[in-house]
Structures are given as C-alpha cells and as structure tokens.
Design a protein around this motif. Structure first.
Motif, short mmCIF file in Angstrom:
data_model
loop_
_atom_site.label_atom_id
_atom_site.label_comp_id
_atom_site.label_asym_id
_atom_site.label_seq_id
_atom_site.Cartn_x
_atom_site.Cartn_y
_atom_site.Cartn_z
N ALA A 151 0.79 -1.26 -0.02
CA ALA A 151 0.19 0.16 -0.03
C ALA A 151 1.00 1.34 0.05
O ALA A 151 0.51 2.25 -0.73
CB ALA A 151 -0.82 0.07 1.19
N ARG A 152 1.97 1.27 0.81
CA ARG A 152 2.71 2.46 0.95
C ARG A 152 3.47 2.60 -0.55
O ARG A 152 3.93 3.79 -1.01
CB ARG A 152 3.82 2.55 1.99
CG ARG A 152 3.18 2.44 3.29
CD ARG A 152 3.95 2.64 4.54
NE ARG A 152 3.02 2.59 5.67
CZ ARG A 152 2.28 3.37 6.28
NH1 ARG A 152 1.96 4.45 5.51
NH2 ARG A 152 1.53 3.28 7.47
N ALA A 153 3.89 1.52 -1.09
CA ALA A 153 4.90 1.62 -2.55
C ALA A 153 3.48 2.01 -3.46
O ALA A 153 3.80 3.02 -4.22
CB ALA A 153 5.10 0.18 -2.92
N ALA A 154 2.37 1.81 -3.33
CA ALA A 154 1.22 2.16 -4.24
C ALA A 154 0.87 3.51 -3.84
O ALA A 154 0.79 4.27 -5.12
CB ALA A 154 -0.02 1.32 -4.07
N ALA A 158 2.78 8.81 -4.36
CA ALA A 158 2.40 10.15 -4.69
C ALA A 158 2.49 10.82 -3.52
O ALA A 158 1.89 10.28 -2.68
CB ALA A 158 1.42 10.27 -5.82
N PRO A 159 2.64 12.08 -3.30
CA PRO A 159 2.77 12.76 -1.96
C PRO A 159 1.29 12.86 -1.53
O PRO A 159 1.10 12.47 -0.42
CB PRO A 159 3.52 14.40 -2.55
CG PRO A 159 4.01 14.15 -3.48
CD PRO A 159 3.44 13.10 -4.38
N GLY A 160 0.22 13.23 -2.40
CA GLY A 160 -1.13 13.36 -1.98
C GLY A 160 -1.79 11.88 -1.39
O GLY A 160 -2.44 11.77 -0.38
N ASP A 161 -1.13 10.74 -2.24
CA ASP A 161 -1.59 9.44 -1.71
C ASP A 161 -1.18 9.00 -0.71
O ASP A 161 -1.67 8.54 0.52
CB ASP A 161 -1.29 8.38 -2.99
CG ASP A 161 -1.94 8.59 -4.03
OD1 ASP A 161 -3.00 9.13 -4.18
OD2 ASP A 161 -1.47 7.95 -5.30
N ALA A 162 0.34 9.45 -0.21
CA ALA A 162 1.10 9.00 0.97
C ALA A 162 0.37 9.70 2.17
O ALA A 162 0.09 9.21 3.24
CB ALA A 162 2.38 9.46 0.91
N GLY A 200 -3.14 10.42 -6.53
CA GLY A 200 -2.97 9.81 -7.52
C GLY A 200 -3.74 8.84 -7.78
O GLY A 200 -4.96 8.83 -8.13
N ARG A 201 -3.08 7.54 -7.63
CA ARG A 201 -4.03 6.23 -7.70
C ARG A 201 -5.14 5.97 -6.76
O ARG A 201 -5.81 5.16 -6.94
CB ARG A 201 -3.08 5.14 -8.01
CG ARG A 201 -2.18 4.84 -6.82
CD ARG A 201 -1.58 3.26 -7.13
NE ARG A 201 -0.27 3.68 -7.83
CZ ARG A 201 0.06 2.96 -8.65
NH1 ARG A 201 -0.57 1.48 -9.12
NH2 ARG A 201 1.20 3.14 -9.53
N PHE A 202 -4.92 6.78 -5.48
CA PHE A 202 -5.81 6.78 -4.61
C PHE A 202 -7.01 7.52 -4.56
O PHE A 202 -7.79 7.83 -3.81
CB PHE A 202 -5.07 6.97 -3.01
CG PHE A 202 -4.36 6.04 -2.62
CD1 PHE A 202 -4.06 4.59 -3.64
CD2 PHE A 202 -3.73 5.90 -1.57
CE1 PHE A 202 -3.19 3.88 -2.95
CE2 PHE A 202 -2.97 4.87 -0.90
CZ PHE A 202 -2.68 3.97 -1.68
N LEU A 203 -7.41 8.13 -5.71
CA LEU A 203 -8.41 8.93 -6.22
C LEU A 203 -9.83 8.22 -5.61
O LEU A 203 -10.88 8.85 -5.47
CB LEU A 203 -8.51 9.31 -7.41
CG LEU A 203 -9.64 9.97 -8.25
CD1 LEU A 203 -9.86 11.46 -7.26
CD2 LEU A 203 -9.62 10.49 -9.64
N GLY A 204 -9.89 6.87 -5.98
CA GLY A 204 -11.24 6.27 -5.70
C GLY A 204 -11.30 6.32 -4.51
O GLY A 204 -12.58 6.18 -4.01
N TYR A 205 -10.71 5.99 -3.58
CA TYR A 205 -10.67 6.10 -2.05
C TYR A 205 -10.95 7.58 -1.67
O TYR A 205 -11.82 7.76 -0.68
CB TYR A 205 -9.26 5.49 -1.36
CG TYR A 205 -8.94 4.20 -1.72
CD1 TYR A 205 -9.81 3.08 -1.88
CD2 TYR A 205 -7.62 4.03 -2.19
CE1 TYR A 205 -9.57 2.02 -2.05
CE2 TYR A 205 -7.27 2.50 -2.51
CZ TYR A 205 -8.20 1.40 -2.59
OH TYR A 205 -7.69 0.44 -2.78
N SER A 206 -10.06 8.47 -1.95
CA SER A 206 -10.16 9.79 -1.46
C SER A 206 -11.57 10.46 -1.88
O SER A 206 -12.03 11.42 -0.92
CB SER A 206 -9.12 10.51 -1.88
OG SER A 206 -8.98 10.90 -3.18
N HIS A 207 -12.07 10.19 -2.88
CA HIS A 207 -13.26 10.81 -3.33
C HIS A 207 -14.56 10.05 -3.72
O HIS A 207 -15.16 10.13 -4.55
CB HIS A 207 -12.88 11.60 -4.83
CG HIS A 207 -12.06 12.84 -4.66
ND1 HIS A 207 -10.73 12.76 -4.25
CD2 HIS A 207 -12.13 14.09 -4.93
CE1 HIS A 207 -10.18 13.81 -4.31
NE2 HIS A 207 -11.17 14.86 -4.77
#
Length: 565
Positions: A445-448, A451-455, A539-546
């Motif tokens: 997860a931390r590797a995925a 990106a700063p925003g994802d982290a 980044g790739r965590f957009l589906g989670y954050s939004h």
C-alpha cells in the motif's frame, strides 16, 4: 520478456525468497526487470456558533426514518462543521463510514429508554476522530431538550428518535469512567491517557509514573487500537471532546454498550451478503447488492485484483442517495467461476447477464482503474440502456513501457514488469494468495501510495490498509486464476471495439497518477470521452479519497435523468 533460463531462475529464486520472508517482495520487482518492448459551504449557523461559543454541548435529534427532526444551534453547527449536512429525509455524512456507525448505534439502542453509547465518527473537516453520545431522545436531559427547535411541524422528540450529543467547545476531562467502560482501557492505560491529556510528553509521563518510555509506548499503542485512533494529538482531542459531553450530565453517564468506531476495518462484516446467479454458460457468478433495492441502478466495475467489497459505509451512503450499486466479481475472481477462455468481451458479458438477471432498465456504469475495459464493453453491450459512464483513474490495456519517471515508484514498476512477463503472473499471484498478511500488504500500500497526495491520504487513514487486505483476500479466496488471466489479457496488444458505445464517458483522474496520464486516456477513447476532471493532490488513491463525491456525481446524474423523463 524474461524468456532466457537465467532470467526465469532469477524470478523463481526471488519468489522463494518472498515465501521465506514476505518483507523481501521488492526482489520480485527487481527480478522482473527486462528489456523494454517496443467540503460543505460556510453557513450562517456556523458563524453564529463561532460567535456565541458559550455552550458545552450541541444536540441533534434523528427520527426513526433517519432524517433530522430537531436540533439546537450548537448541534447543527457542530454537525455541519465536522460531519456533513442534514435534512428531513436523511443525514448526509461526508464520510460513508459514519452512516454505518450511526446505524449500529440505533440497533444497539433499539427499544431502550435510557443509556448511551459512545460513537467515534470521522471528522470530515479535520480528517480525524469526532466523538458523540448517542442515546434515546426520550432520555435526553430536560436542560438539553428545552433548547431543541423542531425542524418541521412534528415533535422535537418523536417515538423511536435518537439524540446525538456533540462537543461544541473544548473543556477539561471528566469522563474517565465512561472511557474505561466504553473502550476497555486498563487502569494503567487510563493513567497514561490522563497524563497525556494534561499536556505531558511521553517522557514526562514515564518519569511521573515511574515506568520506562518503552512501556508507555506499548500502552499508548493499545490505547490507540482500542479507541480507533492513530496519533497522540487525536487522543488528546478525543478526550477533550468526551469531557465536554460529560459536562451535560454533571458527571460520568451510564454507558449501555461498548463504543462504536466509524472505520474502514472489517468492511466485510457489514457488507451485504454475496449473491450468486447462473450465467448463460452455466458458470456461478458472484456479486453484491448495495444501497436501496428500489434505487437507481449503478454497475460498479472493480479493478482486477478486487472483489465485490466496497468501502465500509457504502451501503448506507448508497441508500441515502437513492442508489442501488451492483458490484460483480469478474471471472476467476472471488467466488465467480473462471471462463473457459478469458477475454475482455467474454468477461464483460457477465455484467450484461447480471443486468438481465435483475431485469434492470437504464443504468449508469462506474469503472475503476484497470476495470475500465470491462466497463466500456459492458456499455457497448447494453447500448442505450447504459445512460452514462464514469472512469476513475482509467487504465488503457496493452503492453507497458517503463519510463524514466517510474524510478522510485515500486508499485508502478511491478505492474509494468509483470505485464511484460505476464506468463509469470500465475506464480506471482499464487504466492501473494498464500502469503498475504497485513504487514506485507502495508508495504504494498505504501509503495502504491508513493505520490505525495496518496501518501498523505494513507497516513491520515491507515485503516484503509485493512480494507485493501480484505478485498484482496476475497479476490484470491478460491484461486489466483482470474487475476493472472486479466494480466495476460491486458498485456496483449489489442484494440477494443467501442464503435457501439453510445453512453457519454467522463474521466476523473488524479494529477499525480504515475501509471497512466489523462492524455493517454484521451488518445484511447477519442470522441467517446465527453468530460475530463483532473483532481490535484492525489494519484491512484483517487477512488478512495473521493468515494463520496463519486457517488454524489452518480446521484446527481440520476436526478437529471429523472428530470428529463
């Protein structure tokens, strides 16, 4: 491609190393290296609360149907500032997990005429915990009930209503008994929490209590786990909130049951049950049905390594928005039986079969990441019955090319390289299936989230890892065949036949997504793509954050469609 003997040996040796020590999974990424192939607006209520400031507790009364029926000024201000918006037909929490927490509190207090339960909601504004008492409205102290203003023509405290008590200002702690009983803290953990609430550092508390700092660190971790917190500042804020609530009772109130924590953890426990239907070829196909059974239908197309499990609170959120979310597990994933011959079109046909099985009419489609090809082809098959489509961080299938900017982004490198050596995916995913644990997956997860925003999002929501572990375990519960077949299919150079797609396609893409750029998706979809939204700081965590925003987008589309009808 890694087709020479030495290359194969290197990968196999790396897989054995991971089998012995899962923390060494980075070796697989290195071994796979090969030559390149070709918020809510401000309101007058908030201003009034901020200016008034004198009351310790705010109250909101929720009717048996879920809508707000009465409140005081501080209660409305606290809810709208910290949790979301409310109206007569239902509360609109900014975080979906809060829906479920309140539903659980209602079940815990069903039929009770006294007692309270502590609920830890998720604070939408401060991205942390926000504690509240939930109690039968009939048991609300008269000093608080006298402050209520009905929001309609009915009673302020109708039969079956719940009262939510929120802290509106900070105060000193008065609630140690309730904290101990609600969260199961030991006497030592209570002493530590009290010292930290008084402003002492961990070192100062150790000196005061006559124990080592390491002992207190272990106790603090136990306090965090029991209270659903992540850092010391959250603990101090939580104790301050609970103190303010205790003042309304003149001491520690009687607690009816353990505290309820709004969290991503244990999403499968609260999810709708897995359902099965028979596809036209006789295979068993698994899916989940979220939200309102009579709501507007939405096909949710998940990424390759995901089951039908959605984020905790999604069931309540969809219900509040009048949506029915149908989430299918693709061929060979979870409890869906594999196809005899896997392909994008064959796998997408299961979505059409589910649509027919449930006798649905017009539907919207939301597809995430590498679920995009299946969602698009389902849209082609549904024709005019697919009213519109949203791709969230859409991925274009085809051979992957490593880029200079991939350096340091381990998860991007993994997916690019496993795509180039797709024939090894069976071995890699079987190893993942048998050796997956939380510690290992936290590294994934931390590797995925490089990106700063994802982290930053992952740091603020560490429980997200538990959810990711749950849906991945479900996806690989029976075999890794579906995941590996999807990798091999996506790695082949093939164009999707989208000429029959009539549904307008919208793309939401994280500005920091390292895997695919919006321009690549534009080039792929051409005229089918009607609208693009680039979301900064993620980044790739957009589906989670939004996630809540995504569901609101779908609900808004449903309302517009009904308006045209």
């Amino acid at each position: 491609m890694l087709q020479d003997k030495s290359g194969v040996s290197t990968v196999i040796e790396a897989l054995y190393a991971v089998a012995a020590d899962p923390d060494r999974w980075e070796q697989v990424v290195e071994a796979l290296a090969g030559p390149e192939p070709g918020e809510v607006a401000e309101t007058g209520v908030r201003t009034a609360v901020a200016a008034g400031g004198g009351e310790q507790v705010g109250v909101l009364v929720v009717g048996a149907g879920g809508g707000a029926v009465a409140c005081d000024l501080a209660g409305r201000g606290a809810f709208e500032r910290r949790l979301g918006t409310f109206e007569a037909r239902g509360l609109r929490f900014a975080d979906p997990a809060n829906h479920e927490a309140l539903d659980l509190a209602r079940r815990r207090l069903a039929g009770a005429t006294s007692g309270q339960v502590i609920v830890k909601f998720v604070d939408a504004e401060n991205d942390g915990p926000f504690f509240a008492y939930v109690m039968p409205a009939s048991a609300l102290p008269e000093s608080l009930a006298a402050r209520l203003t009905p929001l309609g023509a009915g009673e302020a405290r109708p039969l079956g209503a719940l009262a939510l008590l929120f802290p509106s200002v900070e105060a000193g702690d008065r609630l140690w008994l309730s904290v101990r009983e609600s969260f199961g803290l030991t006497a030592a953990e209570i002493r530590l929490a009290a010292h930290l609430a008084d402003g002492l550092s961990l070192k100062e508390a150790a000196e005061e209590l006559g124990v080592s700092v390491n002992t207190l660190r272990n106790q603090l971790r136990a306090v965090f786990d029991k209270m659903g917190l992540n850092r010391q500042s959250e603990l101090v804020r939580a104790l301050t909130q609970l103190s303010a609530l205790a003042s309304a009772f003149g001491g520690a109130p009687r607690i009816s049951a353990p505290a309820i924590l709004a969290s991503e953890r244990a999403a499968a426990e609260s999810a709708p049950p897995i359902r099965i239907f028979a596809a036209p070829d006789g295979r068993r196909v698994a899916w989940r049905d979220y939200g309102d059974p009579a709501g507007a239908p939405v096909m949710v197309v998940m990424p390759d390594l995901s089951s039908s499990l959605l984020r905790r609170g999604s069931h309540g959120l969809a219900r509040e928005l009048g949506l029915r979310l149908l989430v299918l597990e693709r061929a060979g994933i979870g409890r869906t039986e594999p196809l005899r011959k896997f392909g994008f079109e064959a796998a997408a046909a299961d979505y059409l079969a589910l649509h027919a099985d449930q006798r649905l009419g017009p539907v919207q489609i939301v597809a995430f990441a590498d679920g995009a090809p299946y969602g698009l082809l389902a849209g082609v098959g549904l024709g005019r019955l697919a009213s519109r489509m949203l791709l969230v961080t859409g991925r274009r299938p085809g051979p992957q090319v490593e880029r200079a900017e991939d350096a340091g982004n381990l998860m991007t490198l993994f997916w690019r390289r496993i795509s180039k050596s797709a024939w090894l995916s069976d071995m890699v995913f079987e190893m993942l299936r048998h050796r997956l644990n939380r510690a290992q997956f936290e590294r994934f997860a931390r590797a995925a989230g490089s990106a700063p925003g994802d982290a930053a999002y992952l740091q603020a929501h560490p429980e997200l890892i538990d959810f990711m572990v749950e849906y991945t375990r479900e996806a690989l519960a029976v075999s890794a065949r579906g995941a590996s077949e999807a990798i091999r299919c996506a790695a082949r150079p093939a164009a999707l036949e989208l000429s029959g797609l009539s549904a307008p396609v919208t793309l939401w893409h994280g500005a920091d997504d390292a895997m695919t750029t919006p321009d690549e998706v534009r080039a792929w979809l051409g005229a089918h793509l009607r609208d693009v939204r680039i979301v900064p700081g993620i980044g790739r965590f957009l589906g989670y954050s939004h996630w809540t925003e995504i569901m609101q987008w779908v609900a808004a589309g449903t309302e517009r469609t009904r308006g045209r009808d």
